[in-house]
Each structure stands twice: as structure tokens, then as C-alpha cells.
Write an enzyme that holds these catalytic residues in place. Structure first.
Site, short mmCIF file in Angstrom:
data_model
loop_
_atom_site.label_atom_id
_atom_site.label_comp_id
_atom_site.label_asym_id
_atom_site.label_seq_id
_atom_site.Cartn_x
_atom_site.Cartn_y
_atom_site.Cartn_z
N ASP A 16 0.80 -1.23 0.00
CA ASP A 16 0.00 0.00 0.00
C ASP A 16 0.83 1.28 0.00
O ASP A 16 0.30 2.35 -0.28
CB ASP A 16 -0.94 0.03 1.21
CG ASP A 16 -2.04 -1.02 1.11
OD1 ASP A 16 -2.39 -1.38 -0.02
OD2 ASP A 16 -2.53 -1.47 2.15
N GLU A 28 -8.20 7.55 -17.44
CA GLU A 28 -8.98 8.77 -17.65
C GLU A 28 -9.47 9.37 -16.33
O GLU A 28 -9.77 10.56 -16.25
CB GLU A 28 -10.18 8.48 -18.56
CG GLU A 28 -9.85 8.46 -20.05
CD GLU A 28 -8.92 7.32 -20.46
OE1 GLU A 28 -8.09 7.54 -21.35
OE2 GLU A 28 -9.02 6.21 -19.89
N ARG A 32 -14.13 14.46 -28.48
CA ARG A 32 -12.96 14.59 -29.36
C ARG A 32 -12.54 13.24 -29.95
O ARG A 32 -11.41 13.08 -30.40
CB ARG A 32 -11.79 15.25 -28.62
CG ARG A 32 -11.31 14.55 -27.38
CD ARG A 32 -10.23 15.39 -26.67
NE ARG A 32 -9.74 14.76 -25.46
CZ ARG A 32 -8.81 13.82 -25.43
NH1 ARG A 32 -8.27 13.40 -26.57
NH2 ARG A 32 -8.41 13.31 -24.29
N HIS A 64 -6.08 -10.04 -4.72
CA HIS A 64 -4.82 -10.46 -4.10
C HIS A 64 -3.70 -10.76 -5.08
O HIS A 64 -2.57 -11.01 -4.66
CB HIS A 64 -5.07 -11.68 -3.20
CG HIS A 64 -5.76 -11.34 -1.92
ND1 HIS A 64 -7.11 -11.04 -1.86
CD2 HIS A 64 -5.29 -11.19 -0.66
CE1 HIS A 64 -7.44 -10.75 -0.62
NE2 HIS A 64 -6.36 -10.82 0.13
#
Length: 319
Positions: A127, A187, A211, A249
Site C-alpha cells: 500500500d 482517464e 474529441r 490479491h
């Protein structure tokens, strides 16, 4: 200092074995005996302790997981659990301890330090949510695992002109989501540290469509909400019927990257040096490619923060 021990605790992370190898070989090089404690603090309390030799850590450098095994043992937060642990350390004539793990493991290390037992912490968690270090062992490998999946998902997203949501680990920290999203050109990146508005996400996707963009990737850290819940909410805004991939996992496994192997080796060796200097109660880390050490108690008081500049950059580049 004649005899030290090492344990791994909490969630496993690629590179824990490399760190264990470094501790064992550095300690033996310095003339110390080394003992491995199986199953973290649970194994410590139960006396599941074995002597480690140079050969014990052979063929480990490239392996994920932890050959010392790991287990969660919340009872170690109690006085009874801590006293049992110290009793076992004294029984085996161990003079110092190295603990590899995350936040919970550091709490255990701090508890032993407060009771007078020399303990050093090494940050091992995918993490990347430990203060006092730029990177934790396992983060880089997990990041590359996610990026590999993201690249492959983008291939199929492009082929079918779809929106995909990728749920990644990160209950309280969004580093995996941020770094993988930036590296993979997502995005939108949704992290626990930053509030988000679904209207803004949809507006970003709509502008992409205007676009000519016909597919999109959204990376969501599990601590915000599940990928499926995010997809459900997104669907309420029109025809964004997204596919969801939950990586789970798989992010914890795999052979550690070169970066994680080198980081683990450097941190493991430094942990042994600190014990030889009789400097317990510290945690090692890396800052600007320099190995540093900080008081474990102070690290636990600090809250890990997301790199705001990196988050802003990801937002700019994903337009």
C-alpha cells in the site's frame, strides 16, 4: 548483541523474502546468530522459532510472499500478549528483533521497544502507506502488476469501445491507484485521500467522447468504494455501462521487481547495523535514495499523505 530474530507480519508483500535474506546474511557476516519466527507475532508468542543459516535464505531473493509466513494477531496489542512475546525472546536468548510489515506490525514493534526490547521496523506493504519513507517494500512490484493488467484491459477496452473500471487495493491510501493510473494513462483516478464528484468524472468522459475517444479506464481504490458500486453509480448518468475488473490479491504476489529487491536488501542490512549500534525503537526507510531511520513512535503518529503534485499531474495528463 549476539543473537537476533526476524519476523514478518500482516499482509505479505513482494520483497519480504529479499529483506529477510539481507538481515540473515548481514547478521551472520557480522558474527551474529539469527533466528526466524514463523507466523509473525502469533509465532513469537507460541515460540515457533527456528535458527537460520546462510543456506536457509538461499533461492529466496526472487520469490514473492514470505517464507517465514505471516498471520494477524490482534491479541499482541494486549499486555498479556506482549509479555508472552518477551518471555519467548528471553527464553531463546535473543537480544534484538527485526519486524517487517506495515502499520500494525509497527505497533507491535513499538510495544516491544517500550518494554525495553531492542526492535527495528522495516516497511513491508504494497500500500505504500507508511510514513518516514518514500517507498515501502512491495509497492513497486504491486504497481507493476496493476500496470500490466491495466495495459491489457486497455487493449480490450479499445477493441470493444468500452469503459472499464479497475478496482485496486488501498483501503486508506491511494498510492497504488494514483501511480498505476498515471503510468497507465487512466482517464480518472479515484482515491481515498481526495473527494470526487461523479458529475466531474462523467464530464471528463464526455469531453473525451467529443474529441473522438471511444474507450476509457477508471482506476478506483477499494477504500473509496467497490468497483461494482462505482459502475452502478456511473450507469445512472447515461450510457456508461462499464465493465469491472477487481484485481484483488494478485497484487500481493509475484516475483519482486529489481527496485524492490535492492530496496529490501538495503533496508535489511541497515536494520542489522542499527541493532549492532544498540539503537532500538527505530524504523528504516528511504528518502531521496538515501537510507534513513526514524523513531517508530513518531512514524505512527504521522499520517501518510498522497503526493498532491502527482495527483494533479495525473489529472492534467488524462484530459
Amino acid at each position: 548483541m549476539k543473537r537476533i530474530a526476524i519476523l514478518t507480519s500482516g499482509g505479505d508483500a513482494p520483497g519480504m523474502n529479499a529483506a529477510t535474506r539481507a538481515v540473515v546474511r548481514k547478521a551472520i557476516y557480522e558474527g551474529l546468530e539469527v533466528y526466524g519466527i514463523n507466523y509473525g507475532f502469533l509465532g513469537l508468542v507460541n515460540g515457533d522459532i527456528r535458527k537460520l543459516e546462510l543456506g536457509s535464505v538461499g533461492d529466496l531473493l526472487h520469490r514473492g510472499g514470505t517464507f517465514l509466513y505471516s498471520a494477524r494477531y490482534p491479541e499482541f496489542a494486549t499486555e498479556e500478549g506482549q509479555l508472552k512475546g518477551i518471555e519467548q525472546l528471553k527464553k531463546h536468548q535473543i537480544d534484538g528483533l527485526v519486524v517487517i510489515g506495515g502499520d500494525g506490525s509497527y505497533h507491535g514493534a513499538e510495544a516491544l521497544t517500550k518494554r525495553g526490547f531492542p526492535t527495528i521496523g522495516i516497511p513491508g506493504t504494497i500500500d505504500n502507506d507508511i510514513s518516514g519513507t518514500d517507498f515501502t517494500i512491495g509497492f513497486d512490484t504491486a504497481l507493476n502488476t496493476v500496470l500490466d493488467a491495466l495495459d491489457k484491459i486497455r487493449d480490450t477496452a479499445t477493441s470493444h469501445e468500452r469503459t472499464f473500471i479497475i478496482e485496486v487495493m488501498g483501503r486508506d491510501a491511494g498510492d497504488i491507484a494514483l501511480w498505476s493510473g498515471l503510468a497507465g494513462g487512466a482517464e480518472a483516478i479515484i482515491v481515498p485521500e481526495e473527494s470526487f464528484n461523479m458529475d466531474d468524472v462523467v464530464d471528463r468522459l464526455n469531453k473525451g467522447r467529443e474529441r473522438g475517444k471511444k474507450h476509457s479506464i477508471i482506476v478506483v481504490a477499494e477504500g473509496v468504494m467497490s468497483g461494482n458500486e462505482f459502475a452502478k453509480q456511473l450507469a445512472e448518468y447515461g450510457d456508461y455501462h462499464a465493465r469491472v475488473t477487481v484485481l484483488g490479491h494478485v497484487q500481493r504476489g509475484g516475483s519482486p521487481t529489481a527496485f524492490d529487491r535492492v530496496l529490501a536488501s538495503r533496508l535489511g542490512a541497515r536494520a542489522v547495523e542499527l541493532l549492532l549500534e544498540n539503537r532500538g525503537g527505530l524504523a528504516v526507510g528511504i528518502r531521496e535514495n538515501r537510507i534513513v531511520e526514524n523513531n517508530i513512535g513518531e512514524i505512527l503518529k504521522e499520517k501518510h499523505t498522497l503526493d498532491q503534485k502527482l495527483f494533479d499531474l495525473a489529472s492534467i495528463l488524462s484530459i
